[in-house]
Design a protein around this motif. Structure first.
Motif, PDB file in Angstrom:
ATOM      1  N   ASN A  10       0.823  -1.207   0.000  1.00 37.29           N
ATOM      2  CA  ASN A  10       0.000   0.000   0.000  1.00 37.29           C
ATOM      3  C   ASN A  10       0.856   1.256   0.000  1.00 37.29           C
ATOM      4  O   ASN A  10       0.468   2.276  -0.559  1.00 37.29           O
ATOM      5  CB  ASN A  10      -0.941  -0.013   1.200  1.00 37.29           C
ATOM      6  CG  ASN A  10      -2.094  -1.000   1.034  1.00 37.29           C
ATOM      7  OD1 ASN A  10      -2.330  -1.481  -0.065  1.00 37.29           O
ATOM      8  ND2 ASN A  10      -2.782  -1.305   2.114  1.00 37.29           N
ATOM      9  N   THR A  11       2.016   1.188   0.647  1.00 34.77           N
ATOM     10  CA  THR A  11       2.951   2.315   0.602  1.00 34.77           C
ATOM     11  C   THR A  11       3.416   2.544  -0.829  1.00 34.77           C
ATOM     12  O   THR A  11       3.518   3.678  -1.292  1.00 34.77           O
ATOM     13  CB  THR A  11       4.159   2.044   1.515  1.00 34.77           C
ATOM     14  OG1 THR A  11       3.704   1.850   2.854  1.00 34.77           O
ATOM     15  CG2 THR A  11       5.132   3.214   1.489  1.00 34.77           C
ATOM     16  N   ARG A  12       3.653   1.475  -1.558  1.00 37.41           N
ATOM     17  CA  ARG A  12       4.066   1.597  -2.957  1.00 37.41           C
ATOM     18  C   ARG A  12       2.926   2.143  -3.820  1.00 37.41           C
ATOM     19  O   ARG A  12       3.155   2.930  -4.737  1.00 37.41           O
ATOM     20  CB  ARG A  12       4.557   0.248  -3.471  1.00 37.41           C
ATOM     21  CG  ARG A  12       5.915  -0.154  -2.878  1.00 37.41           C
ATOM     22  CD  ARG A  12       6.218  -1.632  -3.063  1.00 37.41           C
ATOM     23  NE  ARG A  12       7.587  -1.947  -2.698  1.00 37.41           N
ATOM     24  CZ  ARG A  12       8.020  -2.137  -1.442  1.00 37.41           C
ATOM     25  NH1 ARG A  12       7.162  -2.038  -0.440  1.00 37.41           N
ATOM     26  NH2 ARG A  12       9.286  -2.418  -1.206  1.00 37.41           N
ATOM     27  N   GLU A  14       0.583   4.155  -2.732  1.00 37.01           N
ATOM     28  CA  GLU A  14       0.473   5.575  -2.395  1.00 37.01           C
ATOM     29  C   GLU A  14       1.580   6.363  -3.083  1.00 37.01           C
ATOM     30  O   GLU A  14       1.351   7.474  -3.575  1.00 37.01           O
ATOM     31  CB  GLU A  14       0.544   5.766  -0.875  1.00 37.01           C
ATOM     32  CG  GLU A  14       0.205   7.171  -0.423  1.00 37.01           C
ATOM     33  CD  GLU A  14      -1.189   7.602  -0.866  1.00 37.01           C
ATOM     34  OE1 GLU A  14      -1.354   8.787  -1.192  1.00 37.01           O
ATOM     35  OE2 GLU A  14      -2.110   6.760  -0.914  1.00 37.01           O
ATOM     36  N   GLN A  36      -0.169  14.832   2.868  1.00 43.92           N
ATOM     37  CA  GLN A  36      -0.369  13.454   3.308  1.00 43.92           C
ATOM     38  C   GLN A  36      -0.629  13.405   4.812  1.00 43.92           C
ATOM     39  O   GLN A  36       0.052  14.101   5.581  1.00 43.92           O
ATOM     40  CB  GLN A  36       0.868  12.605   2.992  1.00 43.92           C
ATOM     41  CG  GLN A  36       1.091  12.360   1.510  1.00 43.92           C
ATOM     42  CD  GLN A  36      -0.026  11.566   0.902  1.00 43.92           C
ATOM     43  OE1 GLN A  36      -0.800  12.086   0.108  1.00 43.92           O
ATOM     44  NE2 GLN A  36      -0.131  10.311   1.269  1.00 43.92           N
ATOM     45  N   ASN A  39       2.410  12.685   7.845  1.00 40.22           N
ATOM     46  CA  ASN A  39       3.627  12.711   7.036  1.00 40.22           C
ATOM     47  C   ASN A  39       4.805  13.140   7.896  1.00 40.22           C
ATOM     48  O   ASN A  39       5.287  14.257   7.818  1.00 40.22           O
ATOM     49  CB  ASN A  39       3.463  13.668   5.851  1.00 40.22           C
ATOM     50  CG  ASN A  39       4.707  13.704   4.985  1.00 40.22           C
ATOM     51  OD1 ASN A  39       5.398  12.701   4.855  1.00 40.22           O
ATOM     52  ND2 ASN A  39       4.998  14.859   4.411  1.00 40.22           N
ATOM     53  N   GLU A  47       4.954   2.179  11.297  1.00 37.40           N
ATOM     54  CA  GLU A  47       4.401   3.426  10.768  1.00 37.40           C
ATOM     55  C   GLU A  47       5.522   4.365  10.322  1.00 37.40           C
ATOM     56  O   GLU A  47       5.462   4.979   9.261  1.00 37.40           O
ATOM     57  CB  GLU A  47       3.541   4.092  11.846  1.00 37.40           C
ATOM     58  CG  GLU A  47       2.538   5.080  11.280  1.00 37.40           C
ATOM     59  CD  GLU A  47       1.544   5.531  12.331  1.00 37.40           C
ATOM     60  OE1 GLU A  47       0.796   6.470  12.027  1.00 37.40           O
ATOM     61  OE2 GLU A  47       1.523   4.956  13.432  1.00 37.40           O
ATOM     62  N   ASP A  50       7.120   2.936   7.141  1.00 38.79           N
ATOM     63  CA  ASP A  50       6.280   3.153   5.965  1.00 38.79           C
ATOM     64  C   ASP A  50       6.417   4.593   5.459  1.00 38.79           C
ATOM     65  O   ASP A  50       6.476   4.827   4.253  1.00 38.79           O
ATOM     66  CB  ASP A  50       4.824   2.846   6.294  1.00 38.79           C
ATOM     67  CG  ASP A  50       4.565   1.354   6.469  1.00 38.79           C
ATOM     68  OD1 ASP A  50       5.331   0.572   5.887  1.00 38.79           O
ATOM     69  OD2 ASP A  50       3.624   0.993   7.189  1.00 38.79           O
ATOM     70  N   THR A  51       6.446   5.569   6.375  1.00 38.03           N
ATOM     71  CA  THR A  51       6.606   6.964   5.981  1.00 38.03           C
ATOM     72  C   THR A  51       7.963   7.184   5.335  1.00 38.03           C
ATOM     73  O   THR A  51       8.072   7.864   4.314  1.00 38.03           O
ATOM     74  CB  THR A  51       6.452   7.888   7.209  1.00 38.03           C
ATOM     75  OG1 THR A  51       5.158   7.688   7.774  1.00 38.03           O
ATOM     76  CG2 THR A  51       6.597   9.345   6.813  1.00 38.03           C
ATOM     77  N   LEU A  54       7.888   5.667   1.891  1.00 40.58           N
ATOM     78  CA  LEU A  54       7.109   6.493   0.968  1.00 40.58           C
ATOM     79  C   LEU A  54       7.948   7.645   0.442  1.00 40.58           C
ATOM     80  O   LEU A  54       7.990   7.906  -0.775  1.00 40.58           O
ATOM     81  CB  LEU A  54       5.865   7.020   1.679  1.00 40.58           C
ATOM     82  CG  LEU A  54       4.953   7.938   0.850  1.00 40.58           C
ATOM     83  CD1 LEU A  54       4.307   7.164  -0.284  1.00 40.58           C
ATOM     84  CD2 LEU A  54       3.884   8.580   1.733  1.00 40.58           C
TER      85      LEU A  54
END
Length: 449
Positions: A10-12, A14, A36, A39, A47, A50-51, A54
């Motif tokens: 899902n990060t990819r 986004e 975002q 962010n 978490e 993932d940030t 991203l």
């Protein structure tokens, strides 16, 4: 109830959606990321990772956007529809991982393919899988074919390569390499609240490695970037994030207590705060007017000054429209950090390479000239104006200053004697990467009585 942590795919997905807004719609990467939710890179666990991922994917793809775009076109048998620009960007996200990240190939492919579900385009699953696996098989041939184009080889648009070669025939390749590198994280210590050496000791005690920035009295450079919340005293205004080149503006302005100072084009407020810090360190105050024509960006100036516990008069106005905001006003110091091509800060904002156009430069030069002519009458005789850009293009810098001096007989250059940058016919130019600084141009003008 806690929010579910997003899966890696899902990060990819986004990242692909964000890149579609930048590459396809022409939006600023910084602006899109700022919108975002959550962010921040300071969050712990999955978490935070993932940030970080991203941002790595978005900035990495834009850093290599010309080669990745060319590779994608070669892999596709036919162009995708405009409404599927997110799928095209997802393919680029996959290629970026395979070429430039240490993600195992199988993980990069599998999670990128799975991201088609996050885009709600399951039909693209087979396409993305096939193209990434074809790249694996034919990478040597594909990379060789793509590198034949100067745009892909140097990751810059052709028009900018031509301008850099014309302006900097001995340095253009060094500039390009610096633009494609990652920028360091630099700090400015608030000397009104403590000394740089003492803050450096605080960082060492917190196991944060840093070193003084040469020719920057308040500057420190971190060995590795980190979230601002982890910096001792950041929330209390004892330190700010600012590149070493940008820190030179306040020193060249030489603000003094009791002066009236104009910071034109002030947002986001880094230089505004630095000017006031320098005055406060001398034990006095100055009357500073900060201008910006964007109310939202002026809000960031207010936030910056609140954190630093400093004050200025903030006005939302077009600096060139003096009749609307400053008729009859006079200033001892003026800082004009002019709107420019930002070609000196590409390493921090790689989307500039994709979004900027050759036709923008002539319009920017006209805007800069208009600002200079509008603000010059507001400078008191004997006063000083510092002209600054984060550009490396001579039309915006030394060319702009030569033209202005020819129009204004009362203007005189105050030659900058310094160890940083390269002396120009007027002013000094820092090229990207010099002493690990951003690209900046400065000229100091004084008004004759």
């Amino acid at each position: 109830m806690s929010k579910a942590k997003p899966a890696a795919e899902n990060t990819r997905a986004e990242a692909a959606r964000i890149l579609a807004r930048v590459i396809g719609d022409g939006q600023s990467l910084t602006a899109v990321l700022d919108r975002q939710p959550d962010n921040k890179g300071d969050r712990g666990g999955d978490e935070g990772r993932d940030t970080a991922l991203l941002r790595e994917l978005c900035y990495g793809v834009m850093r290599h956007v010309f080669s990745l775009s060319a590779l994608t076109e070669r892999l596709l048998s036919k162009s995708l529809k405009a409404k599927d620009s997110d799928v095209r960007c997802l393919i680029m996200v996959g290629l970026y991982q395979l070429i430039h990240l240490r993600v195992p190939d199988h993980a990069a492919i599998n999670e990128t393919v799975a991201a088609t579900k996050g885009l709600q385009k399951p039909w693209a699953r087979g396409l993305v899988n096939a193209l990434l696996r074809r790249y694996q098989r034919e990478s040597k041939h594909l990379l060789q074919a793509v590198s034949a184009s100067p745009e892909s080889r140097y990751e810059h648009p052709g028009w900018l390569l031509e301008r850099l070669q014309a302006d900097w025939p001995q340095d253009w390749q060094t500039i390009v390499a610096a633009n494609n590198a990652r920028a360091p994280m630099s700090l400015r210590v608030n000397v009104a609240r403590g000394q740089r050496e003492d803050y450096l000791d605080e960082l060492k005690a917190a196991a944060i490695e840093a070193a003084p920035i040469p020719a920057c009295a308040e500057g420190l450079q971190l060995l590795a970037p980190l979230a601002v919340e982890a910096l001792p005293g950041f929330a209390e205004g004892r330190v700010s994030v600012q590149d070493g080149a940008a820190q030179l503006a306040a020193a060249l302005l030489e603000p003094q207590p009791g002066q009236r100072i104009l910071d034109a084009c002030a947002a986001p407020g880094g230089k505004t705060g630095h000017i006031l810090e320098r005055v406060a360190a001398q034990g006095g105050e100055a009357e500073l007017v900060a201008l910006d024509n964007d109310e939202r960006r002026m809000g960031r100036v207010a936030e910056t000054l609140d954190r630093l516990e400093l004050s200025a008069e903030l006005r939302v106005a077009d600096a060139a429209d003096v009749a609307a905001w400053g008729e009859g006003e006079v200033f001892d110091r003026i800082l004009l950090d002019a709107p420019c091509s930002a070609t000196g800060v590409i390493r921090r904002h790689p989307d500039i390479k994709w979004l900027r156009r050759d036709t923008d430069i002539e319009a920017l030069v006209r805007t800069q000239a208009g600002l200079l002519d509008a603000l010059w009458p507001l400078l008191r005789p004997g006063g000083r104006l510092v002209y600054a850009t984060c550009s490396v293009l001579k039309a915006e810098n030394v060319g702009q200053m030569l033209a202005f001096l020819s129009r204004q007989p009362a203007a005189r250059e105050r030659v900058i004697e310094a160890e940083w940058g390269q002396a120009q016919t007027v002013g000094r130019q820092i090229l990207p990467g010099e002493a690990d600084r951003d690209g900046f141009y400065y000229a100091v003008l004084e008004k004759q009585a």
